[in-house]
Design a protein around this motif. Structure first.
Motif, PDB file in Angstrom:
ATOM      1  N   THR A  71      -1.233 -30.862   4.095  1.00 56.50           N
ATOM      2  CA  THR A  71      -0.246 -30.833   5.460  1.00 56.50           C
ATOM      3  C   THR A  71       0.939 -31.292   5.284  1.00 56.50           C
ATOM      4  N   GLY A  72       1.620 -31.044   3.889  1.00 60.77           N
ATOM      5  CA  GLY A  72       2.817 -31.376   3.672  1.00 60.77           C
ATOM      6  C   GLY A  72       3.181 -32.889   4.127  1.00 60.77           C
ATOM      7  N   GLY A  73       2.115 -33.753   4.108  1.00 62.05           N
ATOM      8  CA  GLY A  73       2.403 -35.086   4.234  1.00 62.05           C
ATOM      9  C   GLY A  73       2.125 -35.465   5.930  1.00 62.05           C
ATOM     10  N   ARG A  74       2.054 -34.613   6.874  1.00 57.52           N
ATOM     11  CA  ARG A  74       1.807 -34.863   8.285  1.00 57.52           C
ATOM     12  C   ARG A  74       0.364 -35.266   8.704  1.00 57.52           C
ATOM     13  N   SER A  75      -0.491 -35.252   7.656  1.00 62.37           N
ATOM     14  CA  SER A  75      -1.739 -35.743   8.226  1.00 62.37           C
ATOM     15  C   SER A  75      -1.756 -37.198   8.363  1.00 62.37           C
ATOM     16  N   PRO A  76      -2.507 -37.477   9.724  1.00 58.46           N
ATOM     17  CA  PRO A  76      -2.387 -38.831  10.066  1.00 58.46           C
ATOM     18  C   PRO A  76      -3.406 -39.797   9.220  1.00 58.46           C
ATOM     19  N   PHE A  77      -4.107 -39.114   8.787  1.00 60.82           N
ATOM     20  CA  PHE A  77      -5.137 -39.754   7.808  1.00 60.82           C
ATOM     21  C   PHE A  77      -4.470 -40.140   6.408  1.00 60.82           C
ATOM     22  N   PHE A  78      -3.712 -39.211   5.860  1.00 57.49           N
ATOM     23  CA  PHE A  78      -3.034 -39.458   4.785  1.00 57.49           C
ATOM     24  C   PHE A  78      -1.861 -40.697   5.024  1.00 57.49           C
ATOM     25  N   GLN A  79      -1.265 -40.491   6.185  1.00 58.54           N
ATOM     26  CA  GLN A  79      -0.309 -41.566   6.471  1.00 58.54           C
ATOM     27  C   GLN A  79      -0.860 -42.987   6.669  1.00 58.54           C
ATOM     28  N   THR A  80      -1.975 -42.920   7.393  1.00 60.42           N
ATOM     29  CA  THR A  80      -2.725 -44.278   7.717  1.00 60.42           C
ATOM     30  C   THR A  80      -3.098 -44.821   6.315  1.00 60.42           C
ATOM     31  N   VAL A  81      -3.784 -44.132   5.645  1.00 59.32           N
ATOM     32  CA  VAL A  81      -4.030 -44.486   4.255  1.00 59.32           C
ATOM     33  C   VAL A  81      -2.947 -45.020   3.280  1.00 59.32           C
ATOM     34  N   LEU A  82      -1.868 -44.189   3.292  1.00 56.37           N
ATOM     35  CA  LEU A  82      -0.484 -44.694   2.669  1.00 56.37           C
ATOM     36  C   LEU A  82      -0.125 -46.143   3.339  1.00 56.37           C
ATOM     37  N   VAL A  83       0.202 -46.153   4.184  1.00 58.55           N
ATOM     38  CA  VAL A  83       0.609 -47.397   5.012  1.00 58.55           C
ATOM     39  C   VAL A  83      -0.520 -48.678   4.784  1.00 58.55           C
ATOM     40  N   GLY A  84      -1.777 -48.266   5.053  1.00 66.25           N
ATOM     41  CA  GLY A  84      -2.416 -49.445   4.609  1.00 66.25           C
ATOM     42  C   GLY A  84      -2.819 -49.705   3.243  1.00 66.25           C
ATOM     43  N   PHE A  85      -2.552 -48.846   2.337  1.00 70.42           N
ATOM     44  CA  PHE A  85      -2.639 -48.965   0.701  1.00 70.42           C
ATOM     45  C   PHE A  85      -1.387 -49.918   0.515  1.00 70.42           C
ATOM     46  N   GLY A  86      -0.074 -49.871   1.075  1.00 71.17           N
ATOM     47  CA  GLY A  86       1.054 -50.546   0.795  1.00 71.17           C
ATOM     48  C   GLY A  86       0.774 -51.775   1.304  1.00 71.17           C
ATOM     49  N   LEU A  87       0.196 -52.059   2.810  1.00 66.07           N
ATOM     50  CA  LEU A  87      -0.033 -53.410   3.326  1.00 66.07           C
ATOM     51  C   LEU A  87      -1.169 -54.155   2.586  1.00 66.07           C
TER      52      LEU A  87
END
Length: 164
Positions: A71-87
């Motif tokens: 999705t070119g980074g637009r996926s809510p799943f990707f974004q949630t995992v990305l932020v969750g990984f950082g936190l």
């Protein structure tokens, strides 16, 4: 869900998996032994459980990276995992502070996890990609982590029964 591509570098989406691998190699090498100490207020995990749990989580992170790439980074799943990984990096630091010593993942949390996550999120924002994470989506972190450990326990017990 849109599959429109962006000019987002592959290192942002697949970088999630790469950063996760680096971080989890540290956990793979240290977690079982760490939880078996008498003074650690965590459930004792054997190496088979740790291997299985990390393998199962690899599936989640791979799926999130693939969704981000698709999705070119637009996926809510990707974004949630990305932020969750950082936190998640903060949990490692907090655990080490609370126990006043090294804990599994402590080295790579501030050196790999946090910097990658911050950089990747900035790449999304720099390209004005819509971000679709919410506070409610982070309720999935303990559900997924707990589910992975429950599944790992069931799998390792089934293997032990089969092998005896």
């Amino acid at each position: 869900m849109t599959t429109r591509k962006s000019n987002l570098p592959w290192t942002v989406t697949w970088g999630l998996l790469a950063a996760w691998v680096v971080h989890d190699v540290e956990e793979l090498a240290t977690m079982a032994r760490f939880t078996q100490r008498d003074d650690v207020p965590l459930p004792e995990l054997d190496q088979a459980h740790v291997n299985t749990a990390i393998g199962l989580m690899a599936g989640v992170v791979t799926a999130a990276s693939a969704a981000g790439a698709r999705t070119g980074g637009r996926s809510p799943f990707f974004q949630t995992v990305l932020v969750g990984f950082g936190l998640h990096s903060l949990t490692h630091v907090a655990q080490a502070v609370a126990l006043r010593r090294y804990t599994p993942g402590l080295v790579t949390a501030p050196l790999v996890v946090a910097p990658y996550s911050y950089w990747a999120w900035r790449q999304l924002r720099k390209r004005n990609l819509p971000t679709r994470t919410s506070a409610a989506s982070f309720a999935w972190f303990p559900v997924v982590a707990g589910g992975v450990h429950l599944a790992a326990a069931a799998i390792t017990k089934a293997r032990e029964r089969r092998d005896t």
